[in-house]
Motif scaffolding. Sequence first.
Motif, PDB file in Angstrom:
ATOM      1  N   CYS A 101       0.840  -1.200   0.000  1.00 37.86           N
ATOM      2  CA  CYS A 101       0.000   0.000   0.000  1.00 37.86           C
ATOM      3  C   CYS A 101       0.877   1.252   0.000  1.00 37.86           C
ATOM      4  O   CYS A 101       1.842   1.334   0.767  1.00 37.86           O
ATOM      5  CB  CYS A 101      -0.934  -0.002   1.203  1.00 37.86           C
ATOM      6  SG  CYS A 101      -2.228   1.232   0.996  1.00 37.86           S
ATOM      7  N   CYS A 140      -5.651  -2.718   2.558  1.00 37.93           N
ATOM      8  CA  CYS A 140      -5.487  -1.436   3.254  1.00 37.93           C
ATOM      9  C   CYS A 140      -6.352  -0.384   2.572  1.00 37.93           C
ATOM     10  O   CYS A 140      -7.572  -0.476   2.567  1.00 37.93           O
ATOM     11  CB  CYS A 140      -4.008  -1.080   3.296  1.00 37.93           C
ATOM     12  SG  CYS A 140      -3.617   0.320   4.352  1.00 37.93           S
ATOM     13  N   CYS A 141      -5.741   0.602   1.948  1.00 36.54           N
ATOM     14  CA  CYS A 141      -6.495   1.761   1.453  1.00 36.54           C
ATOM     15  C   CYS A 141      -7.500   1.444   0.345  1.00 36.54           C
ATOM     16  O   CYS A 141      -8.416   2.222   0.117  1.00 36.54           O
ATOM     17  CB  CYS A 141      -5.528   2.847   1.012  1.00 36.54           C
ATOM     18  SG  CYS A 141      -4.630   3.543   2.413  1.00 36.54           S
TER      19      CYS A 141
END
Length: 136
Positions: free
Chosen positions: A7, A18-19
Amino acid sequence: MKKTDPCPCCSGKSYGECCNFFLGGATPALTAEQLMRSRYTAFTLEKAHYLVETHHAQSRKQDELKALKKSFKGMMWTGLEIVATQAGAETDSEGEVEFVAHFKHFGKAGRLHERSRFNKEKGQWFYVDGDILSDA
Ligand SMILES: [Zn+2]
Protein backbone atom coordinates in the motif's frame (compact mmCIF):
# COMPACT_ATOMS: atom_id res chain seq x y z
CA MET A 1 -1.90 -0.55 -8.67
CA LYS A 2 -2.44 -4.25 -8.01
CA LYS A 3 -4.15 -5.38 -4.82
CA THR A 4 -1.08 -7.40 -3.90
CA ASP A 5 1.25 -4.39 -4.22
CA PRO A 6 2.42 -2.75 -0.99
CA CYS A 7 0.00 0.00 0.00
CA PRO A 8 1.36 3.46 -0.88
CA CYS A 9 0.50 4.70 2.64
CA CYS A 10 3.42 2.65 4.02
CA SER A 11 1.24 0.66 6.42
CA GLY A 12 3.16 -2.49 5.59
CA LYS A 13 -0.06 -4.11 4.33
CA SER A 14 -0.95 -4.83 0.74
CA TYR A 15 -3.06 -2.27 -1.10
CA GLY A 16 -5.94 -4.77 -1.27
CA GLU A 17 -5.93 -5.13 2.51
CA CYS A 18 -5.49 -1.44 3.25
CA CYS A 19 -6.50 1.76 1.45
CA ASN A 20 -8.30 -0.05 -1.35
CA PHE A 21 -11.19 -0.64 1.09
CA PHE A 22 -11.68 3.10 1.41
CA LEU A 23 -10.76 4.23 -2.10
CA GLY A 24 -12.90 1.48 -3.57
CA GLY A 25 -15.86 2.65 -1.50
CA ALA A 26 -16.28 -0.72 0.23
CA THR A 27 -16.09 0.81 3.70
CA PRO A 28 -15.63 4.31 5.08
CA ALA A 29 -12.47 4.93 7.08
CA LEU A 30 -13.07 4.06 10.73
CA THR A 31 -10.45 6.36 12.19
CA ALA A 32 -8.95 9.73 11.34
CA GLU A 33 -5.61 8.01 10.70
CA GLN A 34 -7.20 5.62 8.20
CA LEU A 35 -8.76 8.54 6.37
CA MET A 36 -5.44 10.37 6.41
CA ARG A 37 -3.66 7.32 4.99
CA SER A 38 -6.31 6.76 2.35
CA ARG A 39 -6.10 10.40 1.28
CA TYR A 40 -2.34 10.11 0.99
CA THR A 41 -2.81 7.01 -1.15
CA ALA A 42 -5.40 8.89 -3.22
CA PHE A 43 -2.77 11.56 -3.86
CA THR A 44 -0.27 8.95 -5.02
CA LEU A 45 -2.88 7.39 -7.32
CA GLU A 46 -4.27 10.77 -8.41
CA LYS A 47 -7.80 9.95 -7.29
CA ALA A 48 -9.05 13.51 -7.24
CA HIS A 49 -12.71 12.63 -6.72
CA TYR A 50 -11.94 10.73 -3.53
CA LEU A 51 -9.95 13.70 -2.25
CA VAL A 52 -12.83 16.07 -2.91
CA GLU A 53 -15.41 13.73 -1.37
CA THR A 54 -13.37 13.32 1.82
CA HIS A 55 -12.69 17.04 2.19
CA HIS A 56 -15.15 18.66 4.58
CA ALA A 57 -17.67 20.79 2.68
CA GLN A 58 -16.94 23.69 5.01
CA SER A 59 -13.33 24.03 3.85
CA ARG A 60 -13.68 22.59 0.34
CA LYS A 61 -12.99 25.04 -2.44
CA GLN A 62 -15.32 25.51 -5.39
CA ASP A 63 -12.75 24.56 -7.98
CA GLU A 64 -11.01 21.97 -5.83
CA LEU A 65 -11.24 19.15 -8.35
CA LYS A 66 -9.57 21.26 -11.00
CA ALA A 67 -6.94 22.55 -8.58
CA LEU A 68 -6.14 19.03 -7.41
CA LYS A 69 -5.73 17.72 -10.93
CA LYS A 70 -3.38 20.59 -11.66
CA SER A 71 -1.38 19.89 -8.49
CA PHE A 72 -0.73 16.28 -9.57
CA LYS A 73 1.51 17.52 -12.35
CA GLY A 74 5.16 16.71 -11.74
CA MET A 75 4.34 15.41 -8.25
CA MET A 76 5.44 12.01 -7.07
CA TRP A 77 4.69 11.02 -3.47
CA THR A 78 7.38 8.73 -2.14
CA GLY A 79 6.46 7.90 1.45
CA LEU A 80 4.35 8.63 4.50
CA GLU A 81 5.19 8.65 8.19
CA ILE A 82 2.54 9.15 10.82
CA VAL A 83 4.20 11.17 13.58
CA ALA A 84 1.37 11.41 16.11
CA THR A 85 -2.38 11.11 16.42
CA GLN A 86 -4.76 12.76 18.83
CA ALA A 87 -8.24 11.31 19.30
CA GLY A 88 -9.71 10.33 15.92
CA ALA A 89 -10.61 6.82 17.09
CA GLU A 90 -13.77 5.00 16.05
CA THR A 91 -15.67 6.45 18.99
CA ASP A 92 -14.48 10.04 18.47
CA SER A 93 -15.98 12.70 16.27
CA GLU A 94 -12.82 14.81 16.00
CA GLY A 95 -9.20 13.98 15.57
CA GLU A 96 -5.77 15.22 14.55
CA VAL A 97 -3.04 13.45 12.67
CA GLU A 98 0.50 14.76 12.39
CA PHE A 99 2.46 13.32 9.51
CA VAL A 100 5.44 13.75 7.26
CA ALA A 101 4.85 13.02 3.58
CA HIS A 102 7.82 12.73 1.25
CA PHE A 103 7.64 13.68 -2.37
CA LYS A 104 9.53 14.56 -5.49
CA HIS A 105 8.31 17.60 -7.36
CA PHE A 106 9.67 17.61 -10.88
CA GLY A 107 12.48 15.43 -9.54
CA LYS A 108 13.31 17.62 -6.55
CA ALA A 109 12.89 15.88 -3.19
CA GLY A 110 10.85 17.55 -0.48
CA ARG A 111 8.73 16.85 2.55
CA LEU A 112 5.42 18.05 3.86
CA HIS A 113 5.10 18.12 7.64
CA GLU A 114 1.51 18.84 8.59
CA ARG A 115 -0.94 18.49 11.43
CA SER A 116 -4.34 17.80 9.92
CA ARG A 117 -7.73 18.12 11.55
CA PHE A 118 -10.54 15.68 10.89
CA ASN A 119 -14.23 15.67 11.77
CA LYS A 120 -16.66 12.80 11.66
CA GLU A 121 -20.20 13.40 10.50
CA LYS A 122 -22.87 10.70 10.12
CA GLY A 123 -20.23 8.03 10.57
CA GLN A 124 -17.87 9.41 7.97
CA TRP A 125 -14.53 11.08 8.56
CA PHE A 126 -13.62 14.24 6.66
CA TYR A 127 -10.40 16.19 6.33
CA VAL A 128 -11.06 19.73 7.59
CA ASP A 129 -7.78 21.59 7.35
CA GLY A 130 -4.20 21.46 8.52
CA ASP A 131 -1.23 23.44 9.77
CA ILE A 132 2.09 23.17 8.01
CA LEU A 133 4.80 22.61 10.59
CA SER A 134 8.32 23.81 10.12
CA ASP A 135 11.08 21.27 10.23
CA ALA A 136 13.40 23.33 12.39
ZN1 LIG B 1 -2.94 2.07 2.98
